[in-house]
Design a protein around this motif. Structure first.
Motif, PDB file in Angstrom:
ATOM      1  N   GLU A  87       0.836  -1.199   0.000  1.00 19.27           N
ATOM      2  CA  GLU A  87       0.000   0.000   0.000  1.00 19.27           C
ATOM      3  C   GLU A  87       0.874   1.254   0.000  1.00 19.27           C
ATOM      4  O   GLU A  87       0.610   2.212  -0.734  1.00 19.27           O
ATOM      5  CB  GLU A  87      -0.928   0.003   1.217  1.00 19.27           C
ATOM      6  CG  GLU A  87      -1.887   1.179   1.233  1.00 19.27           C
ATOM      7  CD  GLU A  87      -2.845   1.159   2.407  1.00 19.27           C
ATOM      8  OE1 GLU A  87      -3.586   2.151   2.573  1.00 19.27           O
ATOM      9  OE2 GLU A  87      -2.863   0.167   3.168  1.00 19.27           O
TER      10      GLU A  87
ATOM     11  N   ALA B 234      -1.743  -4.889  -2.396  1.00 22.46           N
ATOM     12  CA  ALA B 234      -2.069  -4.626  -0.992  1.00 22.46           C
ATOM     13  C   ALA B 234      -3.365  -5.321  -0.605  1.00 22.46           C
ATOM     14  O   ALA B 234      -3.433  -6.018   0.418  1.00 22.46           O
ATOM     15  CB  ALA B 234      -2.180  -3.125  -0.746  1.00 22.46           C
ATOM     16  N   LEU B 235      -4.406  -5.167  -1.414  1.00 21.84           N
ATOM     17  CA  LEU B 235      -5.691  -5.786  -1.106  1.00 21.84           C
ATOM     18  C   LEU B 235      -5.586  -7.305  -1.085  1.00 21.84           C
ATOM     19  O   LEU B 235      -6.180  -7.968  -0.228  1.00 21.84           O
ATOM     20  CB  LEU B 235      -6.749  -5.342  -2.113  1.00 21.84           C
ATOM     21  CG  LEU B 235      -7.277  -3.916  -1.929  1.00 21.84           C
ATOM     22  CD1 LEU B 235      -8.158  -3.511  -3.112  1.00 21.84           C
ATOM     23  CD2 LEU B 235      -8.070  -3.798  -0.630  1.00 21.84           C
TER      24      LEU B 235
ATOM     25  N   GLY C 153       2.117   2.134  -3.289  1.00 20.78           N
ATOM     26  CA  GLY C 153       1.102   2.441  -4.297  1.00 20.78           C
ATOM     27  C   GLY C 153       0.639   1.236  -5.085  1.00 20.78           C
ATOM     28  O   GLY C 153      -0.095   1.386  -6.070  1.00 20.78           O
ATOM     29  N   ARG C 154       1.009   0.053  -4.662  1.00 16.79           N
ATOM     30  CA  ARG C 154       0.599  -1.183  -5.342  1.00 16.79           C
ATOM     31  C   ARG C 154      -0.676  -1.690  -4.678  1.00 16.79           C
ATOM     32  O   ARG C 154      -0.681  -2.664  -3.935  1.00 16.79           O
ATOM     33  CB  ARG C 154       1.729  -2.199  -5.291  1.00 16.79           C
ATOM     34  CG  ARG C 154       2.987  -1.727  -6.018  1.00 16.79           C
ATOM     35  CD  ARG C 154       4.214  -2.566  -5.706  1.00 16.79           C
ATOM     36  NE  ARG C 154       4.050  -3.969  -6.059  1.00 16.79           N
ATOM     37  CZ  ARG C 154       5.000  -4.888  -5.891  1.00 16.79           C
ATOM     38  NH1 ARG C 154       6.175  -4.527  -5.397  1.00 16.79           N
ATOM     39  NH2 ARG C 154       4.793  -6.150  -6.220  1.00 16.79           N
ATOM     40  N   LEU C 155      -1.785  -1.016  -4.955  1.00 12.34           N
ATOM     41  CA  LEU C 155      -3.009  -1.232  -4.193  1.00 12.34           C
ATOM     42  C   LEU C 155      -3.635  -2.594  -4.440  1.00 12.34           C
ATOM     43  O   LEU C 155      -4.220  -3.193  -3.533  1.00 12.34           O
ATOM     44  CB  LEU C 155      -4.007  -0.115  -4.503  1.00 12.34           C
ATOM     45  CG  LEU C 155      -3.513   1.310  -4.203  1.00 12.34           C
ATOM     46  CD1 LEU C 155      -4.631   2.312  -4.394  1.00 12.34           C
ATOM     47  CD2 LEU C 155      -2.941   1.405  -2.786  1.00 12.34           C
ATOM     48  N   ARG C 156      -3.532  -3.104  -5.645  1.00  6.57           N
ATOM     49  CA  ARG C 156      -4.085  -4.434  -5.918  1.00  6.57           C
ATOM     50  C   ARG C 156      -3.338  -5.493  -5.109  1.00  6.57           C
ATOM     51  O   ARG C 156      -3.955  -6.378  -4.506  1.00  6.57           O
ATOM     52  CB  ARG C 156      -4.003  -4.752  -7.408  1.00  6.57           C
ATOM     53  CG  ARG C 156      -4.614  -6.105  -7.778  1.00  6.57           C
ATOM     54  CD  ARG C 156      -4.649  -6.302  -9.283  1.00  6.57           C
ATOM     55  NE  ARG C 156      -5.521  -5.322  -9.918  1.00  6.57           N
ATOM     56  CZ  ARG C 156      -5.728  -5.271 -11.232  1.00  6.57           C
ATOM     57  NH1 ARG C 156      -5.110  -6.122 -12.048  1.00  6.57           N
ATOM     58  NH2 ARG C 156      -6.542  -4.370 -11.747  1.00  6.57           N
TER      59      ARG C 156
ATOM     60  N   LEU D  33      -8.241   2.123   3.116  1.00  2.00           N
ATOM     61  CA  LEU D  33      -7.820   2.122   1.713  1.00  2.00           C
ATOM     62  C   LEU D  33      -9.000   2.469   0.806  1.00  2.00           C
ATOM     63  O   LEU D  33      -8.879   3.283  -0.120  1.00  2.00           O
ATOM     64  CB  LEU D  33      -7.230   0.759   1.364  1.00  2.00           C
ATOM     65  CG  LEU D  33      -6.431   0.629   0.063  1.00  2.00           C
ATOM     66  CD1 LEU D  33      -5.450  -0.548   0.163  1.00  2.00           C
ATOM     67  CD2 LEU D  33      -7.340   0.413  -1.135  1.00  2.00           C
ATOM     68  N   TYR D  34     -10.149   1.870   1.096  1.00  5.91           N
ATOM     69  CA  TYR D  34     -11.338   2.161   0.290  1.00  5.91           C
ATOM     70  C   TYR D  34     -11.847   3.587   0.526  1.00  5.91           C
ATOM     71  O   TYR D  34     -12.287   4.261  -0.405  1.00  5.91           O
ATOM     72  CB  TYR D  34     -12.453   1.154   0.600  1.00  5.91           C
ATOM     73  CG  TYR D  34     -12.280  -0.173  -0.094  1.00  5.91           C
ATOM     74  CD1 TYR D  34     -12.151  -0.250  -1.481  1.00  5.91           C
ATOM     75  CD2 TYR D  34     -12.255  -1.365   0.632  1.00  5.91           C
ATOM     76  CE1 TYR D  34     -12.002  -1.472  -2.123  1.00  5.91           C
ATOM     77  CE2 TYR D  34     -12.106  -2.588  -0.002  1.00  5.91           C
ATOM     78  CZ  TYR D  34     -11.974  -2.631  -1.380  1.00  5.91           C
ATOM     79  OH  TYR D  34     -11.826  -3.849  -2.021  1.00  5.91           O
TER      80      TYR D  34
ATOM     81  N   ARG E  40     -10.027   6.162   1.301  1.00  5.06           N
ATOM     82  CA  ARG E  40      -9.107   7.047   0.584  1.00  5.06           C
ATOM     83  C   ARG E  40      -9.473   7.105  -0.904  1.00  5.06           C
ATOM     84  O   ARG E  40      -9.337   8.143  -1.540  1.00  5.06           O
ATOM     85  CB  ARG E  40      -7.669   6.549   0.771  1.00  5.06           C
ATOM     86  CG  ARG E  40      -6.613   7.519   0.273  1.00  5.06           C
ATOM     87  CD  ARG E  40      -5.219   6.988   0.558  1.00  5.06           C
ATOM     88  NE  ARG E  40      -4.950   6.930   1.997  1.00  5.06           N
ATOM     89  CZ  ARG E  40      -4.824   5.802   2.696  1.00  5.06           C
ATOM     90  NH1 ARG E  40      -4.910   4.632   2.106  1.00  5.06           N
ATOM     91  NH2 ARG E  40      -4.568   5.853   3.986  1.00  5.06           N
ATOM     92  N   GLY E  41      -9.942   5.989  -1.444  1.00  2.00           N
ATOM     93  CA  GLY E  41     -10.348   5.937  -2.848  1.00  2.00           C
ATOM     94  C   GLY E  41     -11.798   6.334  -3.066  1.00  2.00           C
ATOM     95  O   GLY E  41     -12.311   6.181  -4.185  1.00  2.00           O
TER      96      GLY E  41
END
Length: 260
Positions: free
Chosen positions: A95, A103-104, A98-101, A134-135, A137-138
């Motif tokens: 996270e 991270a999830l 910036g590698r959010l996928r 995370l969600y 923030r998006g």
């Protein structure tokens, strides 16, 4: 054994002093000792510590490499708790990078492992909160609410009042654009908890959330009052907060990276 304990105790000190070379020397000596002894579980602990040092300096991709190694070693040693923690830290590093996928994916792996590991309730709670953040923030509010509600139930069950207070504020933040009444209700419930337990950081964040809500609804006088309260409450926070502070991540999920 005593020598190893002293080396572990020195790690936080050299990090505070930013003695990078000495930190690396300690890590390498620990790793060499545990490798020679065939102690896989403690090798995993060393790689976790190495990753934490890099994470603290913002070297998220390099920290992720250490966390992945720690996860593999913990699995090899059948150390379930350490594996759960490694999965959480790996997700956090992704996270941060910036590698959010990724991270999830790893937050999900952490949650699956925590569900079947005795004593991992607090790590599970942290993972739920971080996914919700995370969600949030998006601006994916529906997804954020799902994780925050699950986390709120877990926090209530474990008696974690600070987490309960922050989660109520996060739920209010998810409603701030769609339902002023619901947001205000959650904010006030969070304030009640922070007043009861005496949390200046929580109260400061509560005031910022409330001020932002009133400002959004064209009530600048009320907003200014809450912002002034927030300044006073912030000044009562005497401790420094690490970059991986869970509740700091809650604040940053809604208001960005600036300090409350």
């Amino acid at each position: 054994m005593l020598f190893r304990s002293i080396e572990w105790a020195m790690l936080p000190c050299v990090r505070v002093l930013d003695e990078l070379e000495e930190e690396s020397d300690i890590i390498r000596e620990l790793l060499q000792g545990y490798t020679a002894a065939g102690d896989i579980a403690h090798q995993a602990a060393v790689f976790l510590a190495w990753g934490d040092g890099k994470f603290a300096r913002g070297l998220f991709d390099r920290g992720a490499e250490d966390y992945l190694r720690a996860l593999m070693l913990a699995d090899q040693a059948r150390d379930s708790m350490r594996a759960v923690r490694a999965a959480l830290r790996l997700a956090m590093a992704f996270e941060g990078a910036g590698r959010l996928r990724d991270a999830l994916t790893n937050y999900g792996e952490c949650l699956k492992r925590a569900d079947r590991t005795r004593g991992a309730a607090e790590i599970r709670l942290e993972a739920l909160i971080r996914v919700g953040n995370l969600y949030l923030r998006g601006r994916k509010f529906a997804e954020a609410v799902r994780f925050f509600k699950a986390a709120l139930s877990a926090a209530h069950a474990s008696g974690n009042n600070v987490a309960e207070g922050y989660l109520l504020l996060q739920l209010g933040n998810c409603d701030a654009e769609s339902s002023r009444e619901s947001a205000l209700r959650n904010y006030k419930a969070g304030v009640a908890i922070f007043k009861a337990i005496g949390s200046p950081a929580g109260m400061a964040y509560s005031s910022l959330c409330l001020g932002n809500l009133f400002l959004r609804n064209n009530q600048p006088t009320d907003a200014l009052g809450y912002f002034k309260q927030g300044v006073e409450q912030s000044e009562a926070v005497t401790y420094s907060r690490a970059n991986d502070d869970l509740f700091l991540s809650c604040e940053q999920a809604y208001f960005g990276s600036r300090r409350t």
